[in-house]
Design an enzyme around this catalytic site. Structure first.
Site, PDB file in Angstrom:
ATOM      1  CD  GLU A 134      -6.961  -9.385 -67.755  1.00 41.93           C
ATOM      2  OE1 GLU A 134      -8.141  -9.030 -67.766  1.00 41.93           O
ATOM      3  OE2 GLU A 134      -6.324  -9.560 -66.694  1.00 41.93           O
ATOM      4  CG  ASP A 169     -20.584 -27.418 -54.150  1.00 42.92           C
ATOM      5  OD1 ASP A 169     -20.854 -27.427 -55.377  1.00 42.92           O
ATOM      6  OD2 ASP A 169     -19.432 -27.202 -53.710  1.00 42.92           O
ATOM      7  CG  ASP A 191      -5.560 -11.572 -63.367  1.00 41.06           C
ATOM      8  OD1 ASP A 191      -6.615 -11.660 -64.013  1.00 41.06           O
ATOM      9  OD2 ASP A 191      -5.414 -10.810 -62.381  1.00 41.06           O
TER      10      ASP A 191
HETATM   11  C1  NOJ Z   1      -8.547  -9.495 -64.354  1.00 39.13           C
HETATM   12  C2  NOJ Z   1      -9.551 -10.591 -64.299  1.00 39.13           C
HETATM   13  O1  NOJ Z   1      -9.956 -10.902 -65.610  1.00 39.13           O
HETATM   14  C3  NOJ Z   1     -10.696 -10.127 -63.441  1.00 39.13           C
HETATM   15  O2  NOJ Z   1     -11.742 -11.066 -63.429  1.00 39.13           O
HETATM   16  C4  NOJ Z   1     -10.203  -9.885 -62.037  1.00 39.13           C
HETATM   17  O3  NOJ Z   1     -11.233  -9.324 -61.267  1.00 39.13           O
HETATM   18  C5  NOJ Z   1      -9.005  -8.923 -62.053  1.00 39.13           C
HETATM   19  N1  NOJ Z   1      -8.038  -9.280 -63.020  1.00 39.13           N
HETATM   20  C6  NOJ Z   1      -8.308  -8.928 -60.713  1.00 39.13           C
HETATM   21  O4  NOJ Z   1      -7.597 -10.121 -60.568  1.00 39.13           O
END
Ligand code: NOJ
Length: 564
Positions: A284, A42, A224
């Site tokens: 992160e 896809d 995240d």
């Molecule tokens: C950090 C992520 O690395 C990024 O790709 C994403 O857009 C933002 N968090 C929101 O989740």
């Protein structure tokens, strides 16, 4: 002295990180699932595609220790998976839970750990929790998101947001909901409402989800934007940070992130992982400093610091960044080493920008030596090992949704550039998708020559160099477990550092300039002779004698051990 760095002359079995300290000694490889390999036809990558390429990553291939998968959960795709509609299962776009189990089993069989991306700060607006919260304010989910009454009405009778908090993706962070006649808050897109972490049901449900994936065999998580979970309880406005080009930078973000309650949740989350041997996490840090990353780091729980990723290709810039990281983390905290990810321009393009295309591969190889020999756990982003560059996607064709909202001055604009399909072969669709299929993003323009098959056949390619370096890193204990000491060089384009573990020492010297250099290194090297054992070039340069004079070819980086 070996005549060349023939991989077969190194230890046949990479010292594979089977031990519980793999989070520290190993190397993590980030896969952006949409772009790695499309088995279903896809145009979008999927789990069976990843499974088909596990040997590329396993002990006979790159020999990495873990894969981190960017989100694989059901998602409307407004932020391409970072807007999760159900955290407990796999998006049919990527496959089934049975595929996921096969992936974990196949990875584990090859000694590869699996790290999932947990997006816990926000959900998709299509998530059942938000749908319920929106329609039933007094129901069980009514308080699961950050709902607030307007601060008042403007002169035209329009409701005013409760405070000055912004969306990182542009504009106010508050969106008005006609149904509830309230605003809700979102750090990112309006389609990514932030959860209310002060409601105890929210951390509870997240922990259930975490346990579910751990029970399924997952080895760790990438968290995240984890420092954004908790916001100021009274929702006070952020103070001004003075004049800056981007609206986000004009505020001091002291109320919409980094609240003390985060540490309570982290303790709970980390204790759950620590109760199961071999598990780890990496957080992160969103919009934070190296020092803050270090302060949140503990054994088994790394925190990304993006200091290196923000540097131009210069010895002065990298030297200052390395010093700052070392100072902030000190000897007892273990950094995460990152040169690229799915939000940033690719390093081969970014770092060779000033030197020009002709030097791209040489810069990619030298950057690989830097990344694999600093103190910390390296995180490679798929394609980095090929020296893959960014693709050029015009704004009106951008797929990355935030790129449609904000202009090229936005620091993440346009992330499509670094997300192109992985080129595996010189065949149709570079072997990333079946022939005739239109891939979700275009291939890099040089995919016919820059692909896994052609680079595997060339012993001097970026890929062959990276494979060799990964084995050298695993073989030499100081490179994956030692301390780091910077060594002065009398040429401003050269950086050097020593890694030491027990009695073993390894010297790394990097020439950032596209010209040959001759330099004398600092006296900390002692009066010994150092023998180059690996580096950017297969044919090693001359040994470094007690006079500490080094000869380096243009953009050469070398790894040397003490003769003895
Ligand atoms: C950090 C992520 O690395 C990024 O790709 C994403 O857009 C933002 N968090 C929101 O989740």
């Amino acid at each position: 002295m070996p005549l060349s760095h023939d991989p077969s002359s190194l230890s046949p079995e990479p010292a594979h990180a089977a031990a519980a300290d793999w989070w520290q000694t190993g190397v993590v490889y980030q896969i952006y699932p949409r772009s790695f390999a499309d088995a279903s036809g896809d145009g979008v990558g999927d789990l069976p595609g990843i499974i088909a390429h596990l040997d590329y990553l396993g002990p006979d291939g790159l020999a990495i220790d873990a894969i981190w998968l960017s989100p694989i959960y059901p998602s409307p795709g407004r932020d391409l998976g970072y807007d999760v509609a159900d955290h407990t299962t796999v998006d049919p776009l990527f496959g089934t839970m049975a595929d996921f189990d096969r992936l974990v089993e196949g990875a584990h069989r090859r000694g590869i750990r699996v790290i999932l991306d947990l997006v816990m700060n926000h959900t998709s607006d299509q998530h059942a929790w938000f749908q319920e919260s929106r329609t039933d304010p007094s129901g069980p989910y009514g308080d699961w998101y950050l709902w607030r009454d307007p601060a008042g009405l403007d002169s035209r009778g329009r409701p005013q947001p409760p405070n000055n908090w912004l969306s990182f993706f542009g504009g106010s962070g508050w969106t008005w909901d006609e149904g509830r006649r309230q605003f809700y808050f979102h750090t990112f897109l309006a389609e990514q409402p932030d959860l209310n972490w002060r409601n105890p049901a929210v951390p509870d449900v997240q922990m259930d989800m975490v346990r579910g994936w751990l029970d399924r065999g997952v080895d760790g998580f990438r968290l995240d934007v984890f420092n954004v979970f908790y916001k100021d309880a009274a929702l006070r406005s952020n103070p001004s940070a003075g004049s800056h080009r981007q609206a986000w930078d004009r505020q001091l973000h002291i109320r919409d992130k980094d609240q003390p309650e985060l540490e309570e949740f982290l303790a709970r989350f980390r204790a759950e992982l620590d109760s199961r041997p071999g598990r780890m996490s990496v957080g992160e840090l969103f919009s934070g400093t190296t020092e803050r990353a270090a302060s949140l780091t503990v054994p088994r729980h790394l925190v990304f610091d993006f200091m290196l990723l923000q540097q131009p290709w210069s010895a002065a810039a990298f030297g200052a960044a390395i010093d700052r990281i070392e100072r902030a983390f000190g000897p007892d905290r273990w950094p995460a080493i990152v040169l690229s990810n799915h939000d940033q321009p690719r390093p081969a393009s970014r770092l060779s920008k000033d030197l020009g295309e002709a030097h791209r591969d040489a810069v990619a190889k030298a950057a690989a030596v830097v990344e694999l020999t600093l103190r910390g756990t390296p995180f490679l982003y798929y394609g980095e090992e090929l020296g893959l560059g960014d693709i050029d996607v015009p704004r009106d064709e951008a797929i990355d949704p935030p790129a449609r909202r904000v202009g090229p001055e936005f620091r993440w604009w346009n992330r499509d550039g670094c997300r192109s399909p992985m080129p595996w072969t010189d065949g149709p669709n570079a072997g990333c998708a079946p022939p005739g299929v239109r891939t979700w993003l275009p291939l890099v323009p040089d995919a016919r020559t820059r692909n896994v098959a052609s680079q595997t056949a060339d012993p001097d390619s970026v890929l062959s160099t990276e494979r060799r370096l990964l084995r050298t890193r695993a073989r030499l204990r100081p490179l994956h477990a030692g301390s780091l000491e910077r060594i002065p060089a009398d040429d401003p384009d050269v950086l050097a550092w020593l890694r030491a573990a027990g009695d073993e020492r390894v010297l790394i010297v990097v020439n950032f300039a596209p010209r040959p250099v001759q330099t004398v290194l600092g006296s900390a090297l002692g009066g010994t002779t150092w023998t180059p054992v690996d580096g950017t070039h297969r044919e090693p340069g001359p040994a470094i004698g007690p006079e500490r004079r080094v000869f380096l070819r243009p953009l050469e980086a070398l790894i040397a051990t003490e003769a003895g």
